[in-house]
Write an enzyme that holds these catalytic residues in place. Structure first.
Site, PDB file in Angstrom:
ATOM      1  N   VAL A  22       0.843  -1.298   0.111  1.00 46.65           N
ATOM      2  CA  VAL A  22       0.085  -0.056   0.311  1.00 46.65           C
ATOM      3  C   VAL A  22       1.070   1.215   0.032  1.00 46.65           C
ATOM      4  O   VAL A  22       2.162   1.184   0.508  1.00 46.65           O
ATOM      5  CB  VAL A  22      -0.962  -0.075   1.151  1.00 46.65           C
ATOM      6  CG1 VAL A  22      -2.064  -1.124   1.079  1.00 46.65           C
ATOM      7  CG2 VAL A  22      -0.281  -0.017   2.581  1.00 46.65           C
ATOM      8  N   SER A  23       0.422   2.286  -0.593  1.00 51.88           N
ATOM      9  CA  SER A  23       1.171   3.400  -0.690  1.00 51.88           C
ATOM     10  C   SER A  23       1.375   4.369   0.524  1.00 51.88           C
ATOM     11  O   SER A  23       2.393   5.124   0.701  1.00 51.88           O
ATOM     12  CB  SER A  23       0.596   4.436  -1.784  1.00 51.88           C
ATOM     13  OG  SER A  23       0.606   3.918  -3.042  1.00 51.88           O
ATOM     14  N   THR A  24       0.282   4.498   1.585  1.00 52.70           N
ATOM     15  CA  THR A  24       0.505   4.963   2.640  1.00 52.70           C
ATOM     16  C   THR A  24       0.655   4.328   3.958  1.00 52.70           C
ATOM     17  O   THR A  24      -0.055   3.445   3.877  1.00 52.70           O
ATOM     18  CB  THR A  24      -0.514   6.218   2.797  1.00 52.70           C
ATOM     19  OG1 THR A  24      -1.764   5.802   2.752  1.00 52.70           O
ATOM     20  CG2 THR A  24      -0.301   7.428   1.510  1.00 52.70           C
TER      21      THR A  24
END
Length: 187
Positions: free
Chosen positions: A8-10
């Site tokens: 996931v990016s964050t």
């Protein structure tokens, strides 16, 4: 062995959906990461890739979990193919262990190569048009008098480098390059 990679990016995003899908796909080991796909230096992805052996299968939930650019994805999957590692993207229905999956990836490779060629052609055409108008590419050169002033201030030792860069408008890298060049000449 089936090995999964989830990303996931964050930090506030959740890996649960990807983890559930990878476990349902039979992954025996899953590497997980919370980091932007734009970054090339993703430690868990590298650990995952390093752990893959011939006849293993790398499984991801979606292609974009592995990388953002088509070029990077195709480069990676090409490397996997050379190593004898299969690739599966659950959501995108891609499985390189099947003839259709391999064909789809090869078609994507052709399209990505064409995209790169078109971008390169446009870039060259733009540069030629700019040159025809008398424009020269690259960064503008820093004023030599400003660099000389920055060097003098640096040598005086009365100001910090951030103060020098703010006072003269000379960037820190430019100042350090000038110091290094001067020191190399004096040797």
């Amino acid at each position: 062995m089936k090995i999964g990679y989830a990303r996931v990016s964050t930090l506030d995003q959740n890996l649960d959906m990807q983890m559930d899908a990878l476990q349902s796909a039979g992954c025996e080991q899953i590497f997980q990461e919370k980091m932007s796909g734009k970054k090339d230096d993703r430690p868990e992805l590298q650990r995952c890739l390093d752990s893959l052996r011939k006849t293993d299968t790398l499984i991801v939930f979606k292609l974009d979990r592995l990388g953002r650019s088509t070029f990077k994805l195709l480069e990676l999957t090409s490397e996997l193919e050379k190593r004898g590692v299969e690739f599966v993207s659950i959501r995108d229905n891609i499985d390189t262990s099947t003839a259709v999956g391999k064909a789809m990836f090869r078609m994507m490779a052709v399209l990505a190569e064409m995209e790169r060629d078109i971008i390169a052609e446009r870039t060259q055409a733009g540069l030629q048009a700019a040159r025809a108008r008398g424009r020269v590419g690259g960064r503008p050169k820093t004023d030599k008098t400003k660099v000389a002033t920055a060097l003098a201030l640096y040598d005086a030792g009365q100001m910090t480098v951030p103060e020098i860069t703010q006072a003269t408008g000379v960037s820190k890298p430019t100042l350090y390059r000038a110091i290094k060049a001067r020191d190399n000449v004096s040797k």
